[in-house]
Design a protein around this motif. Sequence first.
Motif, PDB file in Angstrom:
ATOM      1  N   ASN A 199       0.861  -1.188   0.000  1.00 34.20           N
ATOM      2  CA  ASN A 199       0.000   0.000   0.000  1.00 34.20           C
ATOM      3  C   ASN A 199       0.895   1.235   0.000  1.00 34.20           C
ATOM      4  O   ASN A 199       1.529   1.549   1.013  1.00 34.20           O
ATOM      5  CB  ASN A 199      -0.902  -0.009   1.227  1.00 34.20           C
ATOM      6  CG  ASN A 199      -1.917   1.119   1.212  1.00 34.20           C
ATOM      7  OD1 ASN A 199      -1.801   2.066   0.420  1.00 34.20           O
ATOM      8  ND2 ASN A 199      -2.913   1.043   2.078  1.00 34.20           N
ATOM      9  N   PRO A 200       0.962   1.991  -1.104  1.00 35.47           N
ATOM     10  CA  PRO A 200       1.865   3.148  -1.177  1.00 35.47           C
ATOM     11  C   PRO A 200       1.328   4.384  -0.476  1.00 35.47           C
ATOM     12  O   PRO A 200       2.031   5.394  -0.377  1.00 35.47           O
ATOM     13  CB  PRO A 200       1.965   3.393  -2.684  1.00 35.47           C
ATOM     14  CG  PRO A 200       0.639   2.949  -3.224  1.00 35.47           C
ATOM     15  CD  PRO A 200       0.226   1.785  -2.368  1.00 35.47           C
ATOM     16  N   PHE A 201       0.112   4.303   0.058  1.00 29.46           N
ATOM     17  CA  PHE A 201      -0.537   5.497   0.623  1.00 29.46           C
ATOM     18  C   PHE A 201      -0.396   5.614   2.130  1.00 29.46           C
ATOM     19  O   PHE A 201      -0.989   6.508   2.735  1.00 29.46           O
ATOM     20  CB  PHE A 201      -2.026   5.492   0.246  1.00 29.46           C
ATOM     21  CG  PHE A 201      -2.275   5.309  -1.230  1.00 29.46           C
ATOM     22  CD1 PHE A 201      -1.852   6.263  -2.145  1.00 29.46           C
ATOM     23  CD2 PHE A 201      -2.909   4.163  -1.692  1.00 29.46           C
ATOM     24  CE1 PHE A 201      -2.080   6.078  -3.500  1.00 29.46           C
ATOM     25  CE2 PHE A 201      -3.138   3.976  -3.050  1.00 29.46           C
ATOM     26  CZ  PHE A 201      -2.723   4.938  -3.951  1.00 29.46           C
ATOM     27  N   VAL A 202       0.368   4.710   2.753  1.00 30.64           N
ATOM     28  CA  VAL A 202       0.525   4.741   4.207  1.00 30.64           C
ATOM     29  C   VAL A 202       2.000   4.829   4.572  1.00 30.64           C
ATOM     30  O   VAL A 202       2.881   4.835   3.710  1.00 30.64           O
ATOM     31  CB  VAL A 202      -0.115   3.497   4.859  1.00 30.64           C
ATOM     32  CG1 VAL A 202      -1.610   3.450   4.568  1.00 30.64           C
ATOM     33  CG2 VAL A 202       0.555   2.222   4.357  1.00 30.64           C
TER      34      VAL A 202
ATOM     35  N   PRO B 158       4.602  12.787   3.779  1.00 36.07           N
ATOM     36  CA  PRO B 158       5.358  13.256   2.619  1.00 36.07           C
ATOM     37  C   PRO B 158       6.870  13.056   2.737  1.00 36.07           C
ATOM     38  O   PRO B 158       7.580  13.061   1.732  1.00 36.07           O
ATOM     39  CB  PRO B 158       5.007  14.747   2.551  1.00 36.07           C
ATOM     40  CG  PRO B 158       3.720  14.866   3.303  1.00 36.07           C
ATOM     41  CD  PRO B 158       3.780  13.842   4.380  1.00 36.07           C
ATOM     42  N   ASP B 159       7.349  12.883   3.959  1.00 34.29           N
ATOM     43  CA  ASP B 159       8.793  12.683   4.141  1.00 34.29           C
ATOM     44  C   ASP B 159       9.227  11.244   3.813  1.00 34.29           C
ATOM     45  O   ASP B 159      10.415  10.965   3.702  1.00 34.29           O
ATOM     46  CB  ASP B 159       9.195  13.019   5.587  1.00 34.29           C
ATOM     47  CG  ASP B 159       9.010  14.499   5.902  1.00 34.29           C
ATOM     48  OD1 ASP B 159       9.145  15.315   4.968  1.00 34.29           O
ATOM     49  OD2 ASP B 159       8.727  14.830   7.073  1.00 34.29           O
ATOM     50  N   SER B 160       8.260  10.345   3.690  1.00 31.00           N
ATOM     51  CA  SER B 160       8.593   8.955   3.364  1.00 31.00           C
ATOM     52  C   SER B 160       8.889   8.830   1.877  1.00 31.00           C
ATOM     53  O   SER B 160       8.228   9.466   1.052  1.00 31.00           O
ATOM     54  CB  SER B 160       7.435   8.024   3.731  1.00 31.00           C
ATOM     55  OG  SER B 160       7.162   8.071   5.109  1.00 31.00           O
ATOM     56  N   PRO B 161       9.871   8.019   1.509  1.00 28.06           N
ATOM     57  CA  PRO B 161      10.165   7.828   0.087  1.00 28.06           C
ATOM     58  C   PRO B 161       9.055   7.030  -0.578  1.00 28.06           C
ATOM     59  O   PRO B 161       8.337   6.272   0.095  1.00 28.06           O
ATOM     60  CB  PRO B 161      11.484   7.043   0.105  1.00 28.06           C
ATOM     61  CG  PRO B 161      11.445   6.297   1.410  1.00 28.06           C
ATOM     62  CD  PRO B 161      10.753   7.219   2.386  1.00 28.06           C
ATOM     63  N   PRO B 162       8.868   7.194  -1.868  1.00 29.57           N
ATOM     64  CA  PRO B 162       7.879   6.368  -2.574  1.00 29.57           C
ATOM     65  C   PRO B 162       8.311   4.907  -2.576  1.00 29.57           C
ATOM     66  O   PRO B 162       9.460   4.574  -2.270  1.00 29.57           O
ATOM     67  CB  PRO B 162       7.860   6.959  -3.978  1.00 29.57           C
ATOM     68  CG  PRO B 162       9.207   7.581  -4.146  1.00 29.57           C
ATOM     69  CD  PRO B 162       9.590   8.092  -2.785  1.00 29.57           C
ATOM     70  N   VAL B 163       7.397   4.042  -2.939  1.00 27.25           N
ATOM     71  CA  VAL B 163       7.730   2.613  -3.016  1.00 27.25           C
ATOM     72  C   VAL B 163       8.857   2.392  -4.012  1.00 27.25           C
ATOM     73  O   VAL B 163       9.806   1.641  -3.761  1.00 27.25           O
ATOM     74  CB  VAL B 163       6.477   1.802  -3.420  1.00 27.25           C
ATOM     75  CG1 VAL B 163       6.842   0.328  -3.592  1.00 27.25           C
ATOM     76  CG2 VAL B 163       5.374   1.962  -2.388  1.00 27.25           C
ATOM     77  N   ILE B 164       8.777   3.040  -5.164  1.00 24.81           N
ATOM     78  CA  ILE B 164       9.828   2.962  -6.182  1.00 24.81           C
ATOM     79  C   ILE B 164      10.505   4.318  -6.281  1.00 24.81           C
ATOM     80  O   ILE B 164       9.867   5.318  -6.648  1.00 24.81           O
ATOM     81  CB  ILE B 164       9.249   2.559  -7.552  1.00 24.81           C
ATOM     82  CG1 ILE B 164       8.690   1.145  -7.491  1.00 24.81           C
ATOM     83  CG2 ILE B 164      10.322   2.649  -8.642  1.00 24.81           C
ATOM     84  CD1 ILE B 164       8.041   0.671  -8.782  1.00 24.81           C
TER      85      ILE B 164
END
Length: 241
Positions: A102-105, A211-217
């Motif tokens: 889940n990329p939204f958490v 927003p500080d977390s990197p995206p999955v890719i």
Amino acid sequence: MAPFAPLRVTFFATAMVALLALAPGAASGQVGHPPDRSPYHDIPKGHTVTGFAGLFGGTGGRFAIAPHDGAVFGLRYDIRTASALQMGLVFARGTLERLIVNPFVEVENRVSGPVDQTVSFAELDLQLNLTGGKTWHRLAPFVGVGGGVTFPSGTAADTSGFELGKKIYLVPHAGFRFFLTDRLHLRTDARVIFWKLNYPDSFTRESTVDPDSPPVIDDGRVSEWTTSSWLQAGLGFSFSP
């Protein structure tokens, strides 16, 4: 030199030539077997239906979200078009495991599962029988290659936008058949599936929650080729039309 030495040399050379001349005839007398004792037997021409069960492996790609790890059951139909060649149709269905990303958490909560996903396979094979139209001590080894299409079920819990979809795959394989009778045989295959996974755009975007977390890719690799192992064993029956 002894007076008879040249005669001895000549006699020895003549004897060797005679033995060499006779050797092919002697060897040829040992080649072949009586028909009832030959290790080779004809494989009946015609059609074959095989029911099989198998184990599907692999990693599911870099995020383990493609279906992998599970049991597969199916049916194959073969027709021998030449002594060494035969064509086959394969229909299989398996309940496989996969993870959900889940990329939204937050990063620590992104991965969940495994969950089950049903995948159906439809495939066309070309097989080369290594012993031609015969068995050797009831064994008939083979190599082959096939291509197919997947028909996966949906995964309601995955809201990322990732789908396996109707994926075209390539599957080289090798194995053998062991003939219990002229018509009934056991078949086993070791197969490797090659397919390409495409990841959704959501994997490249930053989380709206953090927003500080990197995206999955974060390296731009939005697709990849991956492999899965597929081991099969089954019972086949041959018949003439």
